[in-house]
Scaffold this motif. Structure first.
Motif, PDB file in Angstrom:
ATOM      1  N   CYS A  57       0.819  -1.213   0.000  1.00  0.00           N
ATOM      2  CA  CYS A  57       0.000   0.000   0.000  1.00  0.00           C
ATOM      3  C   CYS A  57       0.852   1.262   0.000  1.00  0.00           C
ATOM      4  O   CYS A  57       0.496   2.256  -0.633  1.00  0.00           O
ATOM      5  N   GLN A  58       1.969   1.225   0.702  1.00  0.00           N
ATOM      6  CA  GLN A  58       2.821   2.406   0.789  1.00  0.00           C
ATOM      7  C   GLN A  58       3.265   2.876  -0.598  1.00  0.00           C
ATOM      8  O   GLN A  58       3.377   4.067  -0.853  1.00  0.00           O
ATOM      9  N   HIS A  59       3.476   1.950  -1.507  1.00  0.00           N
ATOM     10  CA  HIS A  59       3.931   2.292  -2.849  1.00  0.00           C
ATOM     11  C   HIS A  59       2.791   2.286  -3.864  1.00  0.00           C
ATOM     12  O   HIS A  59       2.839   3.016  -4.853  1.00  0.00           O
ATOM     13  N   LEU A  60       1.777   1.476  -3.602  1.00  0.00           N
ATOM     14  CA  LEU A  60       0.687   1.310  -4.556  1.00  0.00           C
ATOM     15  C   LEU A  60      -0.218   2.529  -4.660  1.00  0.00           C
ATOM     16  O   LEU A  60      -0.510   2.996  -5.758  1.00  0.00           O
ATOM     17  N   ALA A  61      -0.693   3.025  -3.539  1.00  0.00           N
ATOM     18  CA  ALA A  61      -1.686   4.105  -3.572  1.00  0.00           C
ATOM     19  C   ALA A  61      -1.194   5.323  -4.354  1.00  0.00           C
ATOM     20  O   ALA A  61      -1.928   5.833  -5.212  1.00  0.00           O
ATOM     21  N   PRO A  62       0.023   5.809  -4.118  1.00  0.00           N
ATOM     22  CA  PRO A  62       0.472   6.962  -4.913  1.00  0.00           C
ATOM     23  C   PRO A  62       0.592   6.669  -6.408  1.00  0.00           C
ATOM     24  O   PRO A  62       0.244   7.512  -7.233  1.00  0.00           O
ATOM     25  N   SER A  63       1.044   5.461  -6.754  1.00  0.00           N
ATOM     26  CA  SER A  63       1.166   5.155  -8.183  1.00  0.00           C
ATOM     27  C   SER A  63      -0.210   4.999  -8.835  1.00  0.00           C
ATOM     28  O   SER A  63      -0.400   5.412  -9.975  1.00  0.00           O
ATOM     29  N   LEU A  64      -1.164   4.438  -8.106  1.00  0.00           N
ATOM     30  CA  LEU A  64      -2.533   4.356  -8.640  1.00  0.00           C
ATOM     31  C   LEU A  64      -3.133   5.748  -8.824  1.00  0.00           C
ATOM     32  O   LEU A  64      -3.806   6.010  -9.817  1.00  0.00           O
ATOM     33  N   ALA A  65      -2.892   6.618  -7.863  1.00  0.00           N
ATOM     34  CA  ALA A  65      -3.416   7.983  -7.967  1.00  0.00           C
ATOM     35  C   ALA A  65      -2.897   8.645  -9.235  1.00  0.00           C
ATOM     36  O   ALA A  65      -3.648   9.331  -9.937  1.00  0.00           O
ATOM     37  N   GLU A  66      -1.632   8.417  -9.542  1.00  0.00           N
ATOM     38  CA  GLU A  66      -1.070   8.998 -10.767  1.00  0.00           C
ATOM     39  C   GLU A  66      -1.702   8.393 -12.015  1.00  0.00           C
ATOM     40  O   GLU A  66      -1.938   9.088 -12.993  1.00  0.00           O
ATOM     41  N   GLN A  67      -1.978   7.078 -11.980  1.00  0.00           N
ATOM     42  CA  GLN A  67      -2.620   6.434 -13.120  1.00  0.00           C
ATOM     43  C   GLN A  67      -3.991   7.033 -13.397  1.00  0.00           C
ATOM     44  O   GLN A  67      -4.407   7.158 -14.536  1.00  0.00           O
ATOM     45  N   PHE A  68      -4.696   7.379 -12.321  1.00  0.00           N
ATOM     46  CA  PHE A  68      -6.059   7.887 -12.480  1.00  0.00           C
ATOM     47  C   PHE A  68      -6.111   9.406 -12.590  1.00  0.00           C
ATOM     48  O   PHE A  68      -7.186   9.986 -12.663  1.00  0.00           O
ATOM     49  N   LEU A  82      -4.188  11.006   9.961  1.00  0.00           N
ATOM     50  CA  LEU A  82      -3.302  10.689   8.845  1.00  0.00           C
ATOM     51  C   LEU A  82      -2.309   9.586   9.170  1.00  0.00           C
ATOM     52  O   LEU A  82      -1.767   9.525  10.270  1.00  0.00           O
ATOM     53  N   ARG A  83      -2.046   8.781   8.204  1.00  0.00           N
ATOM     54  CA  ARG A  83      -0.919   7.857   8.257  1.00  0.00           C
ATOM     55  C   ARG A  83       0.276   8.536   7.603  1.00  0.00           C
ATOM     56  O   ARG A  83       1.384   8.477   8.083  1.00  0.00           O
ATOM     57  N   ASN A  84       0.028   9.186   6.481  1.00  0.00           N
ATOM     58  CA  ASN A  84       1.072   9.880   5.727  1.00  0.00           C
ATOM     59  C   ASN A  84       0.806  11.384   5.810  1.00  0.00           C
ATOM     60  O   ASN A  84      -0.196  11.862   5.275  1.00  0.00           O
ATOM     61  N   PRO A  85       1.682  12.151   6.455  1.00  0.00           N
ATOM     62  CA  PRO A  85       1.438  13.591   6.595  1.00  0.00           C
ATOM     63  C   PRO A  85       1.357  14.340   5.259  1.00  0.00           C
ATOM     64  O   PRO A  85       0.803  15.431   5.211  1.00  0.00           O
ATOM     65  N   ASN A  86       1.853  13.749   4.186  1.00  0.00           N
ATOM     66  CA  ASN A  86       1.741  14.376   2.866  1.00  0.00           C
ATOM     67  C   ASN A  86       0.299  14.435   2.371  1.00  0.00           C
ATOM     68  O   ASN A  86       0.000  15.121   1.398  1.00  0.00           O
ATOM     69  N   ASN A  87      -0.594  13.681   3.021  1.00  0.00           N
ATOM     70  CA  ASN A  87      -1.994  13.635   2.614  1.00  0.00           C
ATOM     71  C   ASN A  87      -2.885  14.529   3.477  1.00  0.00           C
ATOM     72  O   ASN A  87      -4.101  14.357   3.511  1.00  0.00           O
ATOM     73  N   ASP A 158       2.370   8.295  12.269  1.00  0.00           N
ATOM     74  CA  ASP A 158       1.085   7.633  12.032  1.00  0.00           C
ATOM     75  C   ASP A 158       0.054   7.937  13.111  1.00  0.00           C
ATOM     76  O   ASP A 158       0.293   7.741  14.294  1.00  0.00           O
ATOM     77  N   LYS A 159      -1.115   8.401  12.671  1.00  0.00           N
ATOM     78  CA  LYS A 159      -2.266   8.633  13.555  1.00  0.00           C
ATOM     79  C   LYS A 159      -3.465   7.791  13.130  1.00  0.00           C
ATOM     80  O   LYS A 159      -4.523   7.885  13.733  1.00  0.00           O
ATOM     81  N   ALA A 160      -3.286   6.976  12.091  1.00  0.00           N
ATOM     82  CA  ALA A 160      -4.400   6.248  11.479  1.00  0.00           C
ATOM     83  C   ALA A 160      -4.629   4.886  12.123  1.00  0.00           C
ATOM     84  O   ALA A 160      -4.710   3.863  11.454  1.00  0.00           O
ATOM     85  N   ARG A 161      -4.737   4.897  13.434  1.00  0.00           N
ATOM     86  CA  ARG A 161      -4.981   3.664  14.195  1.00  0.00           C
ATOM     87  C   ARG A 161      -6.140   3.903  15.161  1.00  0.00           C
ATOM     88  O   ARG A 161      -6.535   5.027  15.404  1.00  0.00           O
TER      89      ARG A 161
END
Length: 181
Positions: A57-68, A82-87, A158-161
């Motif tokens: 997921c760490q690598h997949l979600a950003p690459s999928l976002a770019e595809q779409f 947030l899990r990723n502060p960039n989001n 990470d705060k997404a727990r």
């Protein structure tokens, strides 16, 4: 996986409720993004369990976002936790997330938790993500020591727990610059 199927149905129900062509397009992109993410995460969960899913997921979600990110759309995810502060959500996204959480608490169906805005030459769209049972392995209240250690290493802020099934996890967020006449 059943909870992810519910999210799929919720997104499909929204496609019928779309009021404008831009909303319909945003909903289609959101559904395609979610389905791709779901199928890939389901496969990694089956292959290697939550550990594999976190790595994937760490690598997949950003690459999928770019595809779409087709036809000028920016596609991403955001959350109140947030899990990723960039989001991190911007002001409009934060307002929508808070509204989604309140509406969900008041019993509104997840399929109804979407919002759009057209302002300043830009169209924006958000669709809520509600926690399903499979999400709890990495986002739930009772994480294994191994999962906690991996998350701590990969996402130090990470705060997404601490979620339970049915809570608002976050939202898909899309934006598109509009051509000014």
């Amino acid at each position: 996986m059943k909870a992810l199927a519910v999210l799929t149905l919720a997104l499909a129900a929204n496609a019928v409720a779309a009021q404008t062509p831009l909303e319909a397009e945003a909903q289609d992109i959101t559904e395609a993004f979610m389905l791709s993410l779901k199928s890939s995460l389901t496969a990694s969960l089956q292959e290697g369990g939550p550990v594999e899913a976190i790595q994937h997921c760490q690598h997949l979600a950003p690459s999928l976002a770019e595809q779409f990110a087709r036809k000028g759309w920016q596609v991403g995810r955001t959350s109140l936790k947030l899990r990723n502060p960039n989001n991190a959500p911007d002001e409009w996204e934060l307002a929508q997330l808070l509204a989604f959480a309140k509406r969900l608490e008041q019993g509104e169906k997840p399929a109804a938790l979407f919002a759009s805005q057209q302002e300043g030459g830009e169209f924006r769209y958000m669709q809520a993500i509600v926690v399903g049972k499979p999400c709890l392995a990495c986002h739930g209240e009772s994480l294994t020591a191994e999962i906690s250690q991996i998350l701590d290493a990969r996402y130090p802020q990470d705060k997404a727990r601490g979620y339970t099934a049915g809570q608002l996890r976050g939202a898909f967020t899309l934006r598109k610059a509009l051509n000014e006449p």
